[in-house]
Scaffold this active site. Structure first.
Site: not given
Lengths: 361, 361
Positions: A238, A118, A249, A234, A224, A242, A245, A182, A140, A262
């Site tokens: 934020r 955890r 994606h 997010e 960032k 993306n 993206h 990016e 992330k 990517h």
């Protein structure tokens, strides 16, 4: 060496950027919770840099795990290999994981650290431009699912990020360009002055001029970090990170992860976002051309694959994380250097964008 | 109906305890982030209660997923079934998961909620005594690994817990006793008055007297909530909640998950903890006998399985999460009603305890 502090209260951490950092690791590693360390890397990076990293961990109970290289291994099964190694080697909850590699290694190792017992500590040593400018900030972590990219994961902040620009010298050209996608993104969404700097310095960046790269990495991380500090979990702002993206994606998912990088998919996605923004009257056609030009200058594609239909895009975009109750939300450009997130756009315009930004068969 | 508030700042949530709650679900479900709901349950609970739960979710986009029943299915593979269902049904990050079942369903569904798109909401509807008194408070979620129980997971708080005592009427006798092990634990670690109440009321609890159960569940949740509120991320005090668990996990791991119920193993583990506490001079021999008596009165075993050697215990205990740098730490009783965590104990005494608390072959 440049040092940046990502300010997140008690979860704040430093990012070190510069040349020769791998040879000074012991001076950069923060105080650890315990003596156990697992360095997770892949079969491409291990022969290049693993020995130098292990040499910097003298005095600790450090061992390594070498995973296969590639986005196709960013799965729950590979994640489980990390858990198995940790348990076989009897690592307790005071262990520290070190991610040595690109975004895939960073994401999967970070998620392993988030979930092992955890939550244990981890340190990032990103070795690609993409991971140095993207994964270093934001916390992330995660893995892919066959039905969607990055659909399984956690927010888990590293204790430190160590970005050695020397590692970019071994980076293949396509991955260099993908990283630049990016970098361009940060200019487009929030910093038109940075975009102008890139327009002047893109040849130096492509030629891997160390000084230009150091500035670009630092400024990217700063932009960032500003966005993330304002919105760690997010909820709102934020999401502008993306840009490109959702389209990207869709390309990656439809083509099979790993065929398009990517950053390459995001490059095309940013052209699509600019194109749709212009159709909606937010930016001008010259702004679209300008966006397309800087993306092309980075050596990136500006058209989607010829075998992808508009319906395939829409189907893949329907599972994006930004969506609310199954409605597609997109990051668009209100102006160059100012992004917004919206679900308010004409479906016909979106279809026209997807159609026009696709390579002819 | 009793209502308890677990106070964790912006992550605070209510626990509702009482009879007939499943028929009033729509009045108890908190405001959701979106309209999508996935109810996760198992093949034992679904025929008993799923229809009533679905009826309480009218007006929402609710569907269900029925997993196989049993601790042996608390794995990454089963977790992935939940992700697949969510993705196939195009659930966005505003979805809510509802866990309808015992601890396994609660743990795995909670972890799915923690990791799906890096975190969505979930609600617990625990249907066993164990999960009503244990999983309702603390935010622990996760799955097992073949090399260790609960080694993979996250802290993720529910938005509400709805504990309907009527669901205990369908609970097998062994599971009832296993739940009582945790109830006894709260008395032993922190509340000698509650232990005395149990000594007087154990026959009523075993006979499933509704009023006695409601009090026992409420008091158990209160004690756990006090401990958790003081130490949400398990840095210190919270470890006392693991009284008997290090021993118990060793039994479960060695016997194969599912053969011994968690509460049965914890029952024996608490006897072992009391025994070792007495050898260390913390508590008296009559205190050990008293602990053993209340555990036996709940219908629980008080001796470990005859086929487990002392070395097997020590090997399994070496991977416990409480350990620091591979050193075994245990929860022991400083006095009855006051637990401590320590790594300071004689290995010979530990071996003697393990030997003496094991059933003869």
């Amino acid at each position: 060496m440049e040092t940046l502090s990502v300010d997140l209260g008690e979860r704040s951490y430093p990012i070190y950027i510069g040349s020769g950092l791998l040879d000074n690791l012991s001076g950069l590693i923060p105080k650890l919770a315990g003596k156990q360390v697992l360095v997770v890397t892949n079969s491409t990076i291990a022969p290049l840099y693993l020995d130098r990293v292990m040499a910097g961990l003298k005095g600790l109970q450090a061992s390594s795990l070498i995973l296969p290289d590639g986005e196709q291994f960013k799965t729950l099964d590979t994640l489980n290999q990390i858990f198995t190694a940790l348990l076989e080697r009897k690592h307790s909850r005071t262990t520290t994981l070190i991610a040595l590699g690109g975004g895939v290694i960073g994401d999967i190792t970070g998620f392993a650290a988030a979930a092992y017992q955890r939550g244990v500590d981890f340190i990032q040593i990103p070795t690609t431009l993409l991971s140095q400018v993207d994964s270093s900030v934001g916390g992330k972590t995660g893995v892919n699912h066959p039905l969607g990219k990055n659909m399984i994961g956690a927010f888990h902040q590293p204790k430190a990020v160590i970005a050695d620009t020397d590692t970019l010298n071994t980076l293949p050209e396509r991955e260099m360009s993908a990283g630049l996608a990016e970098v361009i993104k940060y200019g487009l969404i929030r910093d038109v002055a940075f975009l102008e700097w890139m327009e002047a310095n893109m040849p130096s960046l492509v030629a891997r001029d160390a000084q230009a790269l150091t500035y670009a990495i630092k400024r990217s991380c700063e932009v960032k970090a500003e966005v993330v500090a304002a919105d760690e979990r997010e909820g709102g702002l934020r999401a502008i990170l993306n840009l490109g993206h959702t389209f990207g994606h869709a390309i990656e998912a439809a083509q099979g992860y790993g065929k398009w990088l990517h950053g390459e998919a995001v490059g095309v996605g940013m052209v699509m976002a600019a194109d749709l923004s212009s159709r909606l009257g937010f930016i001008s056609e010259p702004d679209v051309a300008r966006s397309r030009a800087i993306i092309a200058a980075a050596g990136l594609p500006v058209l989607g694959p010829s075998d992808m239909s508009v319906d395939t895009y829409l189907d893949k975009m329907a599972v994006d994380k930004k969506n609310v109750d199954a409605r597609i939300r997109l990051v668009l450009l209100k102006s160059v250097g100012d992004a917004i997130v919206t679900a308010e756009f004409d479906q016909g315009m979106l279809r026209a964008t997807l159609n026009d930004c696709t390579e002819s068969a």
